[in-house]
Design a protein around this motif. Structure first.
Motif, PDB file in Angstrom:
ATOM      1  N   GLU A   8      -4.959 -13.747  -0.105  1.00 54.86           N
ATOM      2  CA  GLU A   8      -6.417 -13.666  -0.238  1.00 54.86           C
ATOM      3  C   GLU A   8      -6.868 -12.253  -0.600  1.00 54.86           C
ATOM      4  O   GLU A   8      -7.753 -12.078  -1.440  1.00 54.86           O
ATOM      5  CB  GLU A   8      -7.114 -14.141   1.048  1.00 54.86           C
ATOM      6  CG  GLU A   8      -7.057 -15.638   1.241  1.00 54.86           C
ATOM      7  CD  GLU A   8      -7.592 -16.421   0.047  1.00 54.86           C
ATOM      8  OE1 GLU A   8      -8.705 -16.131  -0.443  1.00 54.86           O
ATOM      9  OE2 GLU A   8      -6.879 -17.341  -0.418  1.00 54.86           O
ATOM     10  N   ALA A   9      -6.257 -11.259   0.019  1.00 56.15           N
ATOM     11  CA  ALA A   9      -6.610  -9.866  -0.289  1.00 56.15           C
ATOM     12  C   ALA A   9      -6.279  -9.530  -1.739  1.00 56.15           C
ATOM     13  O   ALA A   9      -7.053  -8.856  -2.421  1.00 56.15           O
ATOM     14  CB  ALA A   9      -5.900  -8.916   0.673  1.00 56.15           C
ATOM     15  N   ILE A  10      -5.138 -10.004  -2.233  1.00 58.80           N
ATOM     16  CA  ILE A  10      -4.768  -9.765  -3.624  1.00 58.80           C
ATOM     17  C   ILE A  10      -5.755 -10.463  -4.560  1.00 58.80           C
ATOM     18  O   ILE A  10      -6.192  -9.886  -5.554  1.00 58.80           O
ATOM     19  CB  ILE A  10      -3.315 -10.209  -3.911  1.00 58.80           C
ATOM     20  CG1 ILE A  10      -2.314  -9.379  -3.095  1.00 58.80           C
ATOM     21  CG2 ILE A  10      -2.996 -10.130  -5.412  1.00 58.80           C
ATOM     22  CD1 ILE A  10      -2.320  -7.899  -3.373  1.00 58.80           C
ATOM     23  N   LYS A  11      -6.129 -11.684  -4.234  1.00 59.97           N
ATOM     24  CA  LYS A  11      -7.114 -12.403  -5.055  1.00 59.97           C
ATOM     25  C   LYS A  11      -8.409 -11.605  -5.164  1.00 59.97           C
ATOM     26  O   LYS A  11      -9.049 -11.579  -6.212  1.00 59.97           O
ATOM     27  CB  LYS A  11      -7.415 -13.779  -4.463  1.00 59.97           C
ATOM     28  CG  LYS A  11      -6.330 -14.792  -4.693  1.00 59.97           C
ATOM     29  CD  LYS A  11      -6.693 -16.122  -4.056  1.00 59.97           C
ATOM     30  CE  LYS A  11      -5.590 -17.146  -4.234  1.00 59.97           C
ATOM     31  NZ  LYS A  11      -5.893 -18.408  -3.528  1.00 59.97           N
ATOM     32  N   VAL A  16      -5.103  -2.088  -1.156  1.00 65.06           N
ATOM     33  CA  VAL A  16      -4.732  -1.255   0.001  1.00 65.06           C
ATOM     34  C   VAL A  16      -4.694  -2.113   1.261  1.00 65.06           C
ATOM     35  O   VAL A  16      -3.748  -2.031   2.054  1.00 65.06           O
ATOM     36  CB  VAL A  16      -5.709  -0.065   0.159  1.00 65.06           C
ATOM     37  CG1 VAL A  16      -5.422   0.707   1.428  1.00 65.06           C
ATOM     38  CG2 VAL A  16      -5.633   0.843  -1.057  1.00 65.06           C
ATOM     39  N   GLU A  17      -5.696  -2.947   1.435  1.00 65.47           N
ATOM     40  CA  GLU A  17      -5.749  -3.829   2.603  1.00 65.47           C
ATOM     41  C   GLU A  17      -4.571  -4.800   2.603  1.00 65.47           C
ATOM     42  O   GLU A  17      -3.983  -5.071   3.651  1.00 65.47           O
ATOM     43  CB  GLU A  17      -7.070  -4.604   2.642  1.00 65.47           C
ATOM     44  CG  GLU A  17      -8.290  -3.752   2.870  1.00 65.47           C
ATOM     45  CD  GLU A  17      -8.891  -3.167   1.579  1.00 65.47           C
ATOM     46  OE1 GLU A  17      -8.208  -3.151   0.524  1.00 65.47           O
ATOM     47  OE2 GLU A  17     -10.044  -2.714   1.638  1.00 65.47           O
ATOM     48  N   ALA A  18      -4.234  -5.310   1.432  1.00 67.41           N
ATOM     49  CA  ALA A  18      -3.117  -6.253   1.319  1.00 67.41           C
ATOM     50  C   ALA A  18      -1.825  -5.601   1.793  1.00 67.41           C
ATOM     51  O   ALA A  18      -1.044  -6.209   2.534  1.00 67.41           O
ATOM     52  CB  ALA A  18      -2.974  -6.736  -0.127  1.00 67.41           C
ATOM     53  N   HIS A  19      -1.623  -4.386   1.379  1.00 66.87           N
ATOM     54  CA  HIS A  19      -0.441  -3.620   1.793  1.00 66.87           C
ATOM     55  C   HIS A  19      -0.304  -3.634   3.315  1.00 66.87           C
ATOM     56  O   HIS A  19       0.768  -3.907   3.853  1.00 66.87           O
ATOM     57  CB  HIS A  19      -0.588  -2.186   1.276  1.00 66.87           C
ATOM     58  CG  HIS A  19       0.354  -1.204   1.874  1.00 66.87           C
ATOM     59  ND1 HIS A  19       1.253  -0.519   1.117  1.00 66.87           N
ATOM     60  CD2 HIS A  19       0.534  -0.781   3.143  1.00 66.87           C
ATOM     61  CE1 HIS A  19       1.955   0.280   1.908  1.00 66.87           C
ATOM     62  NE2 HIS A  19       1.527   0.138   3.130  1.00 66.87           N
ATOM     63  N   LEU A  91       0.981 -13.994  -8.115  1.00 65.74           N
ATOM     64  CA  LEU A  91      -0.376 -13.467  -8.134  1.00 65.74           C
ATOM     65  C   LEU A  91      -0.366 -11.961  -8.432  1.00 65.74           C
ATOM     66  O   LEU A  91      -1.197 -11.469  -9.203  1.00 65.74           O
ATOM     67  CB  LEU A  91      -1.065 -13.758  -6.801  1.00 65.74           C
ATOM     68  CG  LEU A  91      -2.527 -13.343  -6.690  1.00 65.74           C
ATOM     69  CD1 LEU A  91      -3.376 -13.993  -7.773  1.00 65.74           C
ATOM     70  CD2 LEU A  91      -3.051 -13.709  -5.307  1.00 65.74           C
ATOM     71  N   LEU A  92       0.574 -11.246  -7.846  1.00 68.03           N
ATOM     72  CA  LEU A  92       0.693  -9.811  -8.144  1.00 68.03           C
ATOM     73  C   LEU A  92       0.974  -9.590  -9.626  1.00 68.03           C
ATOM     74  O   LEU A  92       0.400  -8.684 -10.248  1.00 68.03           O
ATOM     75  CB  LEU A  92       1.793  -9.175  -7.293  1.00 68.03           C
ATOM     76  CG  LEU A  92       1.432  -8.918  -5.832  1.00 68.03           C
ATOM     77  CD1 LEU A  92       2.681  -8.617  -5.020  1.00 68.03           C
ATOM     78  CD2 LEU A  92       0.422  -7.780  -5.721  1.00 68.03           C
ATOM     79  N   GLU A  93       1.829 -10.414 -10.193  1.00 61.96           N
ATOM     80  CA  GLU A  93       2.129 -10.307 -11.632  1.00 61.96           C
ATOM     81  C   GLU A  93       0.868 -10.540 -12.463  1.00 61.96           C
ATOM     82  O   GLU A  93       0.606  -9.801 -13.423  1.00 61.96           O
ATOM     83  CB  GLU A  93       3.208 -11.313 -12.038  1.00 61.96           C
ATOM     84  CG  GLU A  93       4.573 -11.037 -11.463  1.00 61.96           C
ATOM     85  CD  GLU A  93       5.370  -9.996 -12.242  1.00 61.96           C
ATOM     86  OE1 GLU A  93       4.855  -9.417 -13.224  1.00 61.96           O
ATOM     87  OE2 GLU A  93       6.522  -9.762 -11.863  1.00 61.96           O
ATOM     88  N   LEU A  94       0.091 -11.554 -12.101  1.00 60.70           N
ATOM     89  CA  LEU A  94      -1.154 -11.839 -12.826  1.00 60.70           C
ATOM     90  C   LEU A  94      -2.148 -10.696 -12.689  1.00 60.70           C
ATOM     91  O   LEU A  94      -2.779 -10.282 -13.683  1.00 60.70           O
ATOM     92  CB  LEU A  94      -1.790 -13.137 -12.310  1.00 60.70           C
ATOM     93  CG  LEU A  94      -1.108 -14.436 -12.702  1.00 60.70           C
ATOM     94  CD1 LEU A  94      -1.733 -15.606 -11.948  1.00 60.70           C
ATOM     95  CD2 LEU A  94      -1.199 -14.646 -14.207  1.00 60.70           C
ATOM     96  N   LYS A  95      -2.297 -10.184 -11.486  1.00 61.40           N
ATOM     97  CA  LYS A  95      -3.222  -9.068 -11.262  1.00 61.40           C
ATOM     98  C   LYS A  95      -2.749  -7.836 -12.008  1.00 61.40           C
ATOM     99  O   LYS A  95      -3.556  -7.071 -12.531  1.00 61.40           O
ATOM    100  CB  LYS A  95      -3.390  -8.774  -9.771  1.00 61.40           C
ATOM    101  CG  LYS A  95      -4.140  -9.835  -9.014  1.00 61.40           C
ATOM    102  CD  LYS A  95      -5.573  -9.948  -9.500  1.00 61.40           C
ATOM    103  CE  LYS A  95      -6.334 -11.003  -8.735  1.00 61.40           C
ATOM    104  NZ  LYS A  95      -7.745 -11.091  -9.146  1.00 61.40           N
ATOM    105  N   ASN A  96      -1.448  -7.638 -12.056  1.00 64.23           N
ATOM    106  CA  ASN A  96      -0.900  -6.496 -12.792  1.00 64.23           C
ATOM    107  C   ASN A  96      -1.317  -6.559 -14.261  1.00 64.23           C
ATOM    108  O   ASN A  96      -1.735  -5.561 -14.842  1.00 64.23           O
ATOM    109  CB  ASN A  96       0.616  -6.459 -12.660  1.00 64.23           C
ATOM    110  CG  ASN A  96       1.216  -5.240 -13.314  1.00 64.23           C
ATOM    111  OD1 ASN A  96       0.866  -4.113 -12.993  1.00 64.23           O
ATOM    112  ND2 ASN A  96       2.131  -5.464 -14.231  1.00 64.23           N
TER     113      ASN A  96
END
Length: 101
Positions: A8-11, A16-19, A91-96
């Motif tokens: 959810e944080a990544i979305k 930073v919060e996700a970390h 999701l990280l790949e998409l956000k990247n």
């Protein structure tokens, strides 16, 4: 469950919060000497951190940390409920792609 909160944080692009959301899980796996699980979680943490670094205009640091995410991605298969971890990785790949490009 922390992986769901991480997703959810990544979305929401709260990198930073996700970390922070997976730090306890990472420490737990290190403590019980589950090296591959710890590295898998570390990779996700680094993926979020890399995107935060990019946003802070630190492209060299972003590259080094993103490479760690990529390096440990194959270890996600070691984690219980690994489908959620794969979802986080994708999701990280998409956000990247949207943040960096």
């Amino acid at each position: 469950m922390s992986i769901e909160q991480f997703i959810e944080a990544i979305k929401e692009e709260k990198f930073v919060e996700a970390h922070e959301l997976l730090e306890e899980e990472w420490r737990y796996y290190k403590r019980i000497e589950e090296k591959n699980k710890a590295k898998a979680v570390q990779g996700l943490i680094n993926g979020a951190t890399a995107l935060a670094l990019y946003r802070k205009k630190r492209p060299d640091a972003y590259k080094r940390v993103w490479d760690v995410f990529k390096k440990y991605n194959y270890l996600l298969k070691e984690l219980d409920s690994n489908e959620k971890y794969y979802e986080a990785s994708n999701l990280l790949e998409l956000k990247n792609k949207s943040v960096v490009n």
